[in-house]
Motif scaffolding. Structure first.
Motif, mmCIF file in Angstrom:
data_model
loop_
_atom_site.group_PDB
_atom_site.id
_atom_site.type_symbol
_atom_site.label_atom_id
_atom_site.label_comp_id
_atom_site.label_asym_id
_atom_site.label_seq_id
_atom_site.Cartn_x
_atom_site.Cartn_y
_atom_site.Cartn_z
ATOM 1 N N ASP A 78 0.856 -1.291 0.207
ATOM 2 C CA ASP A 78 -0.041 0.024 -0.055
ATOM 3 C C ASP A 78 0.908 1.145 0.003
ATOM 4 O O ASP A 78 0.366 2.351 0.705
ATOM 5 N N ALA A 79 1.996 1.122 -0.496
ATOM 6 C CA ALA A 79 3.024 2.360 -0.393
ATOM 7 C C ALA A 79 2.263 3.645 -0.989
ATOM 8 O O ALA A 79 2.494 4.724 -0.266
ATOM 9 N N ALA A 80 1.938 3.590 -2.313
ATOM 10 C CA ALA A 80 1.275 4.553 -2.926
ATOM 11 C C ALA A 80 0.079 5.300 -2.155
ATOM 12 O O ALA A 80 0.045 6.484 -1.949
ATOM 13 N N GLU A 81 -0.663 4.399 -1.731
ATOM 14 C CA GLU A 81 -1.795 4.819 -0.876
ATOM 15 C C GLU A 81 -1.627 5.567 0.472
ATOM 16 O O GLU A 81 -1.871 6.613 1.023
ATOM 17 N N LEU A 82 -0.185 5.007 1.049
ATOM 18 C CA LEU A 82 -0.053 5.587 2.111
ATOM 19 C C LEU A 82 0.687 6.908 2.003
ATOM 20 O O LEU A 82 0.261 7.877 2.854
ATOM 21 N N LEU A 83 1.515 7.036 1.110
ATOM 22 C CA LEU A 83 2.146 8.342 0.957
ATOM 23 C C LEU A 83 0.899 9.352 0.385
ATOM 24 O O LEU A 83 0.970 10.699 0.614
ATOM 25 N N ALA A 84 0.051 8.903 -0.484
ATOM 26 C CA ALA A 84 -1.403 9.938 -0.655
ATOM 27 C C ALA A 84 -2.066 10.635 0.581
ATOM 28 O O ALA A 84 -2.456 11.127 0.764
ATOM 29 N N GLY A 85 -2.067 9.329 1.443
ATOM 30 C CA GLY A 85 -2.799 9.752 2.913
ATOM 31 C C GLY A 85 -2.122 10.516 3.757
ATOM 32 O O GLY A 85 -2.728 10.776 4.893
ATOM 33 N N LEU A 86 -0.706 10.429 3.753
ATOM 34 C CA LEU A 86 0.130 10.701 4.872
ATOM 35 C C LEU A 86 0.058 12.543 4.830
ATOM 36 O O LEU A 86 0.289 13.283 4.014
ATOM 37 N N GLN A 87 -0.209 12.987 6.244
ATOM 38 C CA GLN A 87 0.001 14.468 6.489
ATOM 39 C C GLN A 87 1.391 14.735 6.915
ATOM 40 O O GLN A 87 1.942 14.355 7.891
ATOM 41 N N ARG A 88 2.133 15.101 5.892
ATOM 42 C CA ARG A 88 3.622 15.411 5.971
ATOM 43 C C ARG A 88 4.044 16.605 7.022
ATOM 44 O O ARG A 88 3.540 17.673 6.694
ATOM 45 N N ALA A 89 4.593 16.318 8.046
ATOM 46 C CA ALA A 89 4.831 17.455 9.005
ATOM 47 C C ALA A 89 5.963 18.394 8.530
ATOM 48 O O ALA A 89 6.911 17.877 7.849
ATOM 49 N N PRO A 90 5.960 19.570 8.883
ATOM 50 C CA PRO A 90 6.721 20.607 8.192
ATOM 51 C C PRO A 90 8.220 20.093 9.215
ATOM 52 O O PRO A 90 8.399 19.898 9.989
ATOM 53 N N GLY A 91 9.221 20.054 8.007
ATOM 54 C CA GLY A 91 10.634 19.829 8.263
ATOM 55 C C GLY A 91 10.923 18.340 8.548
ATOM 56 O O GLY A 91 12.006 18.079 9.028
ATOM 57 N N VAL A 92 10.022 17.491 8.272
ATOM 58 C CA VAL A 92 10.180 15.997 8.403
ATOM 59 C C VAL A 92 10.501 15.369 7.153
ATOM 60 O O VAL A 92 9.666 15.814 6.165
ATOM 61 N N ARG A 93 11.415 14.559 6.978
ATOM 62 C CA ARG A 93 11.848 13.873 5.700
ATOM 63 C C ARG A 93 11.126 12.505 6.011
ATOM 64 O O ARG A 93 11.065 11.850 6.910
ATOM 65 N N TYR A 94 10.787 12.053 4.635
ATOM 66 C CA TYR A 94 10.069 10.979 4.414
ATOM 67 C C TYR A 94 10.788 10.014 3.505
ATOM 68 O O TYR A 94 10.101 9.845 2.484
ATOM 69 N N PRO A 95 11.753 9.487 3.529
ATOM 70 C CA PRO A 95 12.450 8.765 2.586
ATOM 71 C C PRO A 95 11.859 7.352 2.302
ATOM 72 O O PRO A 95 11.126 6.858 3.233
ATOM 73 N N VAL A 96 12.105 6.794 1.289
ATOM 74 C CA VAL A 96 11.377 5.409 0.987
ATOM 75 C C VAL A 96 12.456 4.661 0.210
ATOM 76 O O VAL A 96 13.479 5.315 -0.487
ATOM 77 N N LEU A 97 12.338 3.178 0.369
ATOM 78 C CA LEU A 97 13.333 2.363 -0.474
ATOM 79 C C LEU A 97 12.679 2.178 -1.702
ATOM 80 O O LEU A 97 11.636 1.961 -1.858
ATOM 81 N N VAL A 98 13.683 2.308 -2.817
ATOM 82 C CA VAL A 98 13.298 1.782 -3.943
ATOM 83 C C VAL A 98 14.240 0.802 -4.519
ATOM 84 O O VAL A 98 15.506 1.036 -4.486
ATOM 85 N N PRO A 99 13.821 -0.347 -5.110
ATOM 86 C CA PRO A 99 14.673 -1.438 -5.583
ATOM 87 C C PRO A 99 15.230 -1.059 -7.059
ATOM 88 O O PRO A 99 16.296 -1.704 -7.256
ATOM 89 N N ASN A 100 14.649 -0.337 -7.889
ATOM 90 C CA ASN A 100 14.966 -0.609 -9.383
ATOM 91 C C ASN A 100 14.144 0.865 -10.045
ATOM 92 O O ASN A 100 13.656 1.946 -9.174
ATOM 93 N N SER A 101 14.334 1.095 -11.262
ATOM 94 C CA SER A 101 13.679 2.185 -11.875
ATOM 95 C C SER A 101 12.476 2.546 -11.759
ATOM 96 O O SER A 101 11.610 3.651 -11.806
ATOM 97 N N ARG A 102 11.482 1.171 -11.827
ATOM 98 C CA ARG A 102 10.129 1.308 -11.696
ATOM 99 C C ARG A 102 9.736 1.826 -10.241
ATOM 100 O O ARG A 102 8.887 2.479 -10.116
#
Length: 316
Positions: A78-102
Motif C-alpha cells: 500500500d506504499a502509494a496509498e500511504l504516501l497519498a494519505g500521509l499528512q507530512r509534518a513540516p521539516g520532517v523527511r520521509y524517505p522511501v526504499l526503491v529497488p529499481n527504476s520502476r
C-alpha cells in the motif's frame, strides 16, 4: 523529554564528551524496516497514525515505506496509498526504499524527495536478495541513482552484511569499503552500514569506520544500522559515536527482526538509543514520553509487548 524531566535518576555522562557529536540524527526505520517483517498485514490507517505519532514525538527522519513489488513484500503493497494519505509534518523527511527504476517512477509520482537503495557487501546475499552478483548490483542501481540525482532527490545507500554473512561468515573490511565507495561515486549522499545479522562488536565497528576514513570517506557520509541479536547494538552505536558518526538508524519499540539469524531480536530500539543519548548529553530532538506512548500503542495493535527495554521500563 529527558530522563531528568521524567523524574528518573540522572545517568553518568561520558568522561570524554568532546569525542562525541553534539547532536545525532535518528533515522527512524520502524514504519518500513520494522513493519515489513510483520506476519500479518498492518492496516493502512494504523501505519498512517504511526507515522503521524512519530513525527509528533520529534523524529525528523521517518523512513515511510518501500516501492518494492507487492508479491515480494506484501506488507508494504500500500506504499502509494500511504504516501497519498500521509499528512507530512513540516521539516520532517520521509524517505522511501526503491529497488529499481520502476520503484523510482512510483516514488516520483508520490512526490518523494528522499530515496534509499539496498545494496549488499557479499556475493551470496546479493544473489539471494537481488538475483544478481556483487558487481552486477551496481549496473541495476546506477540508472536509478543517476536519475534521482538529476531530479534533485537525496539518495541513501544501504549496505547489508557489513560485518557478517550467514552463508559466507566474516566479511572482509576492504570488501565493504569497496562497495561503499562505489555507491558514493555513483551519487549516493550517505551510506548506512548495516549489521544485518547482529554479529558486530565495538572493535569491529571501529575498524570498519577507520578503514572508510583511510579510503577518503568523510565520517559525515556514514550512518550505522545495528541489530541486537547478541545484545551489542547500543555498544556498537556508542563506538560509532565516539568515531564521529552522527546518523543512527533505529526502530521505534524495536520493531523488526532478522530472518537470517535465529533468535534475532531485531533493530536497535529508538527508545533505548534516546535513553543512552540523554545520558551522554547528545541532542536528538525526541520527546521520549511521546515516543514510548507511541510504541505502546503500536504494540497493542500488533498484539505483543515491545522488545525495547526502555519501553518496558517506562510503560510499567
Amino acid at each position: 523529554m529527558t530522563s531528568r524531566e521524567l523524574g528518573l535518576p540522572m545517568q553518568v555522562a561520558s568522561p570524554e564528551p568532546g569525542e562525541l557529536p553534539a547532536a545525532v540524527t535518528i533515522w527512524e526505520v520502524g514504519p518500513r524496516d520494522g513493519l515489513q517483517n510483520e506476519k500479518e498485514i498492518v492496516p493502512l490507517d494504523v501505519k498512517l497514525e504511526f507515522l503521524h505519532r512519530l513525527a509528533d514525538a520529534g523524529l525528523g527522519v521517518l523512513e515511510a515505506t518501500s516501492f518494492v513489488r507487492p508479491e515480494w513484500v506484501p506488507q508494504l503493497a500500500d506504499a502509494a496509498e500511504l504516501l497519498a494519505g500521509l499528512q507530512r509534518a513540516p521539516g520532517v523527511r520521509y524517505p522511501v526504499l526503491v529497488p529499481n527504476s520502476r520503484g523510482l517512477d512510483r516514488a516520483l509520482e508520490s512526490d518523494v524527495r528522499d530515496i534509499a537503495i539496498f545494496a549488499s557487501a557479499t556475493e551470496t546475499f546479493t544473489r539471494r536478495n537481488l538475483n544478481r552478483g556483487l558487481d552486477e548490483q551496481f549496473a541495476m542501481f546506477e540508472p536509478v541513482v543517476r536519475r534521482a540525482v538529476e531530479e534533485g532527490l537525496t539518495v541513501r545507500g544501504y549496505i547489508s552484511m557489513c560485518f557478517g554473512d550467514p552463508w559466507e561468515g566474516p566479511v572482509p573490511v576492504e570488501q565493504v569499503v569497496s562497495v561503499g565507495r562505489r555507491l558514493l561515486e555513483m551519487g549516493c549522499d550517505q551510506l548506512s552500514l548495516g549489521d544485518t545479522i547482529g554479529v558486530a562488536t565495538p572493535g569491529h565497528v571501529e575498524t570498519l569506520l577507520r578503514a572508510f576514513g583511510t579510503a577518503g570517506v568523510a565520517v559525515d557520509r556514514l550512518g550505522v544500522h545495528f541489530h541486537d541479536t547478541y545484545g551489542q547494538a547500543l555498544a556498537n552505536t556508542y563506538a560509532a559515536l565516539r568515531h564521529g558518526v552522527s546518523t543512527v538508524d533505529s526502530s521505534a519499540g524495536g520493531l523488526g527482526g532478522c530472518p537470517y539469524a535465529k533468535s534475532a531480536t531485531g533493530n536497535l530500539a529508538t527508545e533505548d538509543l534516546v535513553w543512552m543519548l540523554d545520558g551522554l548529553g547528545v541532542k536528538h530532538g525526541v520527546d521520549l514520553t511521546k515516543l514510548v506512548e507511541t510504541s505502546v500503542w503500536m504494540a497493542e495493535r500488533l498484539g505483543r509487548p515491545s522488545p525495547s527495554r526502555v519501553v518496558r521500563a517506562l510503560a510499567s
